[in-house]
Scaffold this active site. Structure first.
Site, PDB file in Angstrom:
ATOM      1  N   ASP A 111       6.242  10.099   9.904  1.00 14.45           N
ATOM      2  CA  ASP A 111       7.438   9.266   9.715  1.00 14.45           C
ATOM      3  C   ASP A 111       7.419   8.182  10.798  1.00 14.45           C
ATOM      4  OD1 ASP A 111      10.187   8.294   9.484  1.00 14.45           O
ATOM      5  OD2 ASP A 111      10.695  10.218   8.574  1.00 14.45           O
ATOM      6  N   GLY A 162       7.714  11.811   5.508  1.00 12.20           N
ATOM      7  CA  GLY A 162       9.167  11.677   5.606  1.00 12.20           C
ATOM      8  C   GLY A 162       9.758  12.845   6.358  1.00 12.20           C
ATOM      9  N   PHE A 207      18.576  15.944   3.678  1.00 13.00           N
ATOM     10  CA  PHE A 207      18.906  15.840   2.255  1.00 13.00           C
ATOM     11  C   PHE A 207      18.119  16.868   1.448  1.00 13.00           C
ATOM     12  CE2 PHE A 207      18.915  11.751   4.445  1.00 13.00           C
ATOM     13  CZ  PHE A 207      20.244  11.397   4.333  1.00 13.00           C
ATOM     14  N   HIS A 212       9.839  15.258  -3.833  1.00 10.55           N
ATOM     15  CA  HIS A 212      11.287  15.471  -3.801  1.00 10.55           C
ATOM     16  C   HIS A 212      12.010  14.319  -4.492  1.00 10.55           C
ATOM     17  CE1 HIS A 212      15.158  16.566  -1.507  1.00 10.55           C
ATOM     18  NE2 HIS A 212      14.953  17.431  -2.462  1.00 10.55           N
ATOM     19  N   ASP A 228       8.216  12.739   0.507  1.00 11.23           N
ATOM     20  CA  ASP A 228       9.675  12.551   0.592  1.00 11.23           C
ATOM     21  C   ASP A 228       9.967  11.411   1.568  1.00 11.23           C
ATOM     22  OD1 ASP A 228      12.348  13.068   0.045  1.00 11.23           O
ATOM     23  OD2 ASP A 228      12.512  14.611   1.589  1.00 11.23           O
ATOM     24  N   HIS A 254      11.842   5.765  -0.813  1.00 12.92           N
ATOM     25  CA  HIS A 254      12.067   6.046  -2.228  1.00 12.92           C
ATOM     26  C   HIS A 254      12.027   4.793  -3.100  1.00 12.92           C
ATOM     27  CE1 HIS A 254      12.958   9.889  -0.554  1.00 12.92           C
ATOM     28  NE2 HIS A 254      13.439  10.414  -1.660  1.00 12.92           N
ATOM     29  N   GLY A 296      13.897   5.162   9.724  1.00 11.80           N
ATOM     30  CA  GLY A 296      14.738   5.285   8.527  1.00 11.80           C
ATOM     31  C   GLY A 296      14.155   4.537   7.349  1.00 11.80           C
ATOM     32  N   SER A 315       3.221   5.636   7.124  1.00 10.80           N
ATOM     33  CA  SER A 315       2.409   6.674   6.474  1.00 10.80           C
ATOM     34  C   SER A 315       1.140   6.117   5.846  1.00 10.80           C
ATOM     35  CB  SER A 315       3.234   7.432   5.436  1.00 10.80           C
ATOM     36  OG  SER A 315       3.535   6.594   4.355  1.00 10.80           O
ATOM     37  N   SER A 363      13.356  19.605   6.192  1.00 13.74           N
ATOM     38  CA  SER A 363      12.267  20.165   5.361  1.00 13.74           C
ATOM     39  C   SER A 363      11.148  20.701   6.235  1.00 13.74           C
ATOM     40  CB  SER A 363      11.733  19.112   4.388  1.00 13.74           C
ATOM     41  OG  SER A 363      11.333  17.949   5.078  1.00 13.74           O
TER      42      SER A 363
END
Ligand code: MG
Length: 223
Positions: A83, A58, A30, A181, A153, A156, A87, A136, A64
């Site tokens: 990460d 992430g 993304f 981000h 990132d 969220h 997900g 994290s 990225s």
């Protein structure tokens, strides 16, 4: 918000990234190309010593990471990519950013680790990227090194994003950078947690240095 700092990519960096275009196009994620290039430029401009690592929260399947890792390799800097590879909430079944091909049929859970590792190897970044398969915030508790560049990132949601901020941002050294981000000033365009982190950082000694799409980069200034 309009782009306040137009991003111009130096020739050397453009060359490094041009080499990765095919892989970038083939990698799920993304990160629009203009934002990826801006992210790479932000690390490229980091003038801290090579032994001050960069950290991204992430990893997903490594899009990225290609941008950041390519620059980190050039700087002989390590990039720690964190990460749990299960997900974020928005990647789970029934949510907007779910990709059913990323579900491990045996566990029934999301699993982006094997694709991430493949991306790192195809990008020739295996010696640069330290793959941290971990929650994290738990990992932050075990990580006591100062960092020069942090890219947030990860999850969220408010709780996850705030937890990432509070556990990692204090590790940024003076003169280091914080990139966030998915900063949307307009709530109709996206969740507000990254925007809250951005506002918080501006109030806590960070100065904005770059803005591209939903990417914001800030520098921790000496006081
Ligand atoms: Mg993102």
């Amino acid at each position: 918000m309009a782009t306040s700092h137009p991003v111009k990519i130096p020739k050397e960096l453009a060359g490094l990234l041009a080499d990765k275009q095919e892989l970038i196009r083939a990698t799920k994620g993304f990160m629009p190309p203009d934002e990826g290039k801006a992210l790479a430029l932000a690390l490229y401009e980091c003038d801290l010593p090579y032994d001050v690592p960069a950290v991204e929260i992430g990893s997903y399947t490594g899009l990225s990471t290609i941008y950041l890792g390519t620059v980190a390799k050039r700087q002989m800097r390590s990039l720690v990519s964190v990460d749990h590879h299960r997900g974020s909430q928005e990647n789970q079944a029934g949510w907007e950013y779910h990709d059913p091909t990323l579900v491990d049929p045996v566990s029934g859970k999301m699993d982006t680790l094997y694709l991430f590792r493949r991306t790192v190897e195809l990008a020739r970044l295996a010696e640069t990227v330290i793959i941290a398969v971990a929650d994290s915030q738990k990992f932050a508790n075990a990580f006591s090194v100062e960092i020069g560049f942090l890219f947030i990132d990860g999850g969220h949601g408010i709780a996850e994003a705030t937890g990432d901020y509070e556990s990692w941002v204090p590790k940024i050294t003076q003169g280091g950078h914080l990139a966030i981000h998915d900063v949307f000033t307009d709530a109709s365009l996206g969740g507000q947690a990254p925007f809250l982190l951005y506002q918080r950082a501006l109030g806590e000694g960070f100065r904005e240095t770059m803005s591209q799409g939903s990417l914001r980069v800030m520098r921790k200034d000496s006081k």
